[in-house]
Design a protein around this motif. Structure first.
Motif, mmCIF file in Angstrom:
data_model
loop_
_atom_site.group_PDB
_atom_site.id
_atom_site.type_symbol
_atom_site.label_atom_id
_atom_site.label_comp_id
_atom_site.label_asym_id
_atom_site.label_seq_id
_atom_site.Cartn_x
_atom_site.Cartn_y
_atom_site.Cartn_z
ATOM 1 N N LYS A 77 45.491 53.039 23.698
ATOM 2 C CA LYS A 77 46.982 53.809 23.765
ATOM 3 C C LYS A 77 47.220 54.286 25.078
ATOM 4 C CE LYS A 77 48.695 54.811 20.249
ATOM 5 N NZ LYS A 77 49.828 54.359 19.451
ATOM 6 N N GLN A 78 46.281 54.673 25.837
ATOM 7 C CA GLN A 78 46.455 55.277 27.155
ATOM 8 C C GLN A 78 46.848 53.939 28.020
ATOM 9 O OE1 GLN A 78 42.328 57.239 27.445
ATOM 10 N NE2 GLN A 78 43.667 58.749 28.390
ATOM 11 N N VAL A 79 46.062 52.883 27.815
ATOM 12 C CA VAL A 79 46.590 51.639 28.791
ATOM 13 C C VAL A 79 47.834 50.998 28.408
ATOM 14 C CG1 VAL A 79 45.866 49.154 28.808
ATOM 15 C CG2 VAL A 79 44.044 50.967 29.046
ATOM 16 N N MET A 80 48.321 51.063 27.121
ATOM 17 C CA MET A 80 49.657 50.551 26.557
ATOM 18 C C MET A 80 50.786 51.547 27.338
ATOM 19 S SD MET A 80 51.251 50.819 22.969
ATOM 20 C CE MET A 80 51.750 52.550 22.821
ATOM 21 N N THR A 81 50.370 52.747 27.365
ATOM 22 C CA THR A 81 51.411 53.918 27.867
ATOM 23 C C THR A 81 51.463 53.655 29.458
ATOM 24 O OG1 THR A 81 50.883 55.549 26.021
ATOM 25 C CG2 THR A 81 51.988 56.403 28.076
ATOM 26 N N LEU A 82 50.408 53.444 29.799
ATOM 27 C CA LEU A 82 50.372 53.408 31.636
ATOM 28 C C LEU A 82 50.995 52.345 31.914
ATOM 29 C CD1 LEU A 82 49.450 54.005 34.257
ATOM 30 C CD2 LEU A 82 47.062 53.647 33.544
ATOM 31 N N ASP A 83 50.778 51.084 31.191
ATOM 32 C CA ASP A 83 51.604 49.853 31.558
ATOM 33 C C ASP A 83 53.253 49.777 31.432
ATOM 34 O OD1 ASP A 83 51.124 46.956 32.096
ATOM 35 O OD2 ASP A 83 51.877 46.641 30.169
ATOM 36 N N GLU A 84 53.559 50.616 30.372
ATOM 37 C CA GLU A 84 55.025 51.174 30.333
ATOM 38 C C GLU A 84 55.426 51.792 31.474
ATOM 39 O OE1 GLU A 84 58.814 52.198 29.506
ATOM 40 O OE2 GLU A 84 57.679 50.587 28.474
ATOM 41 N N ILE A 85 54.522 53.023 31.958
ATOM 42 C CA ILE A 85 55.003 53.914 33.005
ATOM 43 C C ILE A 85 55.150 53.035 34.250
ATOM 44 C CG2 ILE A 85 54.366 55.847 34.454
ATOM 45 C CD1 ILE A 85 53.423 57.198 31.619
ATOM 46 N N SER A 86 54.032 52.083 34.594
ATOM 47 C CA SER A 86 54.080 51.491 35.754
ATOM 48 C C SER A 86 54.852 50.397 35.865
ATOM 49 C CB SER A 86 52.647 50.882 35.837
ATOM 50 O OG SER A 86 52.216 49.859 34.993
ATOM 51 N N GLY A 87 55.762 49.789 34.772
ATOM 52 C CA GLY A 87 56.667 48.769 34.548
ATOM 53 C C GLY A 87 55.766 47.705 34.665
ATOM 54 N N GLY A 88 54.776 47.285 33.875
ATOM 55 C CA GLY A 88 53.886 46.214 33.881
ATOM 56 C C GLY A 88 52.910 45.881 35.217
ATOM 57 N N ARG A 89 52.511 46.945 35.756
ATOM 58 C CA ARG A 89 51.658 46.626 36.995
ATOM 59 C C ARG A 89 50.174 47.110 36.773
ATOM 60 N NH1 ARG A 89 52.973 50.097 41.119
ATOM 61 N NH2 ARG A 89 54.219 51.612 39.546
ATOM 62 N N LEU A 90 49.688 47.176 35.661
ATOM 63 C CA LEU A 90 48.369 47.739 35.319
ATOM 64 C C LEU A 90 47.256 46.412 35.115
ATOM 65 C CD1 LEU A 90 46.443 49.995 34.710
ATOM 66 C CD2 LEU A 90 47.110 49.767 32.260
ATOM 67 N N VAL A 91 46.184 46.491 35.592
ATOM 68 C CA VAL A 91 45.229 45.613 35.342
ATOM 69 C C VAL A 91 44.034 46.618 34.700
ATOM 70 C CG1 VAL A 91 43.724 44.109 36.245
ATOM 71 C CG2 VAL A 91 45.818 44.073 37.126
ATOM 72 N N LEU A 92 43.315 46.462 33.664
ATOM 73 C CA LEU A 92 42.364 47.108 33.236
ATOM 74 C C LEU A 92 41.017 46.294 33.519
ATOM 75 C CD1 LEU A 92 41.245 49.489 31.227
ATOM 76 C CD2 LEU A 92 41.652 47.884 29.208
ATOM 77 N N GLY A 93 40.407 46.943 34.647
ATOM 78 C CA GLY A 93 39.036 46.632 34.761
ATOM 79 C C GLY A 93 38.157 47.470 34.025
ATOM 80 N N ILE A 94 36.981 46.385 33.193
ATOM 81 C CA ILE A 94 36.254 47.000 32.164
ATOM 82 C C ILE A 94 34.588 46.308 32.599
ATOM 83 C CG2 ILE A 94 35.552 47.057 29.832
ATOM 84 C CD1 ILE A 94 38.454 46.081 29.202
ATOM 85 N N GLY A 95 33.747 47.302 32.470
ATOM 86 C CA GLY A 95 32.263 46.957 32.675
ATOM 87 C C GLY A 95 31.461 47.421 31.784
ATOM 88 N N ALA A 96 30.116 46.780 31.605
ATOM 89 C CA ALA A 96 29.253 47.609 30.592
ATOM 90 C C ALA A 96 28.897 48.971 30.853
ATOM 91 C CB ALA A 96 28.038 46.702 30.612
ATOM 92 N N GLY A 97 28.965 49.520 31.829
ATOM 93 C CA GLY A 97 28.534 50.804 32.414
ATOM 94 C C GLY A 97 27.063 50.873 32.726
ATOM 95 N N ALA A 98 26.802 51.753 33.646
ATOM 96 C CA ALA A 98 25.348 52.097 34.087
ATOM 97 C C ALA A 98 24.378 52.466 33.208
ATOM 98 C CB ALA A 98 25.228 52.999 35.189
ATOM 99 N N THR A 99 23.110 52.226 33.336
ATOM 100 C CA THR A 99 22.205 52.521 32.286
ATOM 101 C C THR A 99 21.639 54.060 32.567
ATOM 102 O OG1 THR A 99 20.470 51.529 33.467
ATOM 103 C CG2 THR A 99 21.419 50.251 31.857
ATOM 104 N N ASP A 100 21.866 54.486 33.799
ATOM 105 C CA ASP A 100 21.524 55.748 34.112
ATOM 106 C C ASP A 100 22.770 56.521 34.729
ATOM 107 O OD1 ASP A 100 22.171 54.522 36.534
ATOM 108 O OD2 ASP A 100 20.204 54.557 37.651
#
Length: 292
Positions: A77-100
């Motif tokens: 929901k945040q990503v959808m909203t941010l894509d709207e505010i930015s005019g379609g300039r968002l890239v969602l980078g995703i990773g597994a996250g550190a183990t520590d």
């Protein structure tokens, strides 16, 4: 740029890199981060929303968001909203996250669930949420019950994903879901290898990604390849010539995008702001002349 600065500084810095002509700019997505724990640190998506409102052209993204501190439903929901505010300039980078570290502990853990399973489920559900107006999903880690995402992303069919991957399962996931693959070299020991070893790691990772794409029936040339050179080598912009050489070597290996961390006055990513600007501006000019 780390999300550690007050808003006046953040606004000036991000507007400056847009004015220089950079194509995209990113921020880390952590609850707090390693040696900077206990020091100022702000939420990445909130920061990017504010930046989207004061910039016009530059693409913005998380490098990278992770299941350690996020759930797919509110994140989508945040990503959808941010894509709207930015005019379609968002890239969602995703990773597994550190183990520590703090991120791995701050929200507790799901008993009996492997980190790689959680990552795959996070990406799968986030993809479904951002593609569809309503999603119901029941997994081992996450659930969504009639989760509405209306009106959907400005970018169709959804905001592009930049997935960080360094192992076989991650490469398969990137081949399936990602518009861009992200690496920092040796994810277990970023910056710890010699430069020669670091380039060897990148070469092998490109080969692994190519194999994963071919196995998935995808053209490897149709996925972007992004490397953060600040996690790979020390002092990437110690001189203009050094930075131009680094970007050129990345291009020769097949990378489409190069990221460098914004200079900090001390500690991690310490650097000279004037040299940073000079190196970035001149490197952009060199590669623009070559049509790259």
């Amino acid at each position: 740029m780390l999300p550690e600065h007050n808003w006046p500084y953040t606004r000036r810095a991000w507007c400056s890199v847009e004015e220089w002509g950079l194509h995209h700019a990113w921020t880390f997505d952590h609850f707090s981060w390693r040696s900077l724990r206990g020091k100022p640190w702000y939420d990445s998506l909130t920061t990017l929303t504010a930046i989207a409102a004061v910039t016009e052209r530059i693409r913005l993204g998380t490098l990278v968001a992770s299941p350690n501190i996020r759930h797919p439903v509110p994140t989508a929901k945040q990503v959808m909203t941010l894509d709207e505010i930015s005019g379609g300039r968002l890239v969602l980078g995703i990773g597994a996250g550190a183990t520590d570290g703090t991120d791995a502990r701050v929200m507790g853990s799901v008993a009996g669930v492997r980190r790689s399973d959680r990552f795959e489920e996070f990406v799968t559900l986030t993809d479904l949420l951002l593609r569809n107006p309503r999603t119901t999903f029941h997994g081992a880690c996450y659930e969504a019950v009639e989760a509405d995402m209306v009106p959907g992303c400005v970018q169709r069919p959804r905001v592009p994903f930049a997935l960080a991957a360094s192992g076989p399962r991650g490469f398969r996931l990137a081949a399936r879901f990602a518009e861009t693959w992200v690496t920092i070299g040796d994810a277990a020991r970023p910056g710890a290898r010699s430069e020669a070893d670091g380039w060897g790691v990148l070469t092998r990772q490109i080969e692994q990604l190519t194999d994963a794409c071919e196995q998935a029936g995808r053209d490897p040339d149709n996925i972007g390849k992004l490397v953060n050179v600040s996690r790979l080598v020390p002092d990437p912009y110690a001189s203009v010539e050094r930075f131009i050489d680094l970007v050129g070597r990345c291009h020769e290996l097949g990378f489409t995008d190069v990221v460098v961390n914004h200079p900090r006055p001390s500690g991690v990513f310490q650097g000279d702001p004037a040299m940073f600007e000079q190196a970035v501006r001149q490197t952009l000019a060199v590669f623009a002349e070559d049509g790259q």
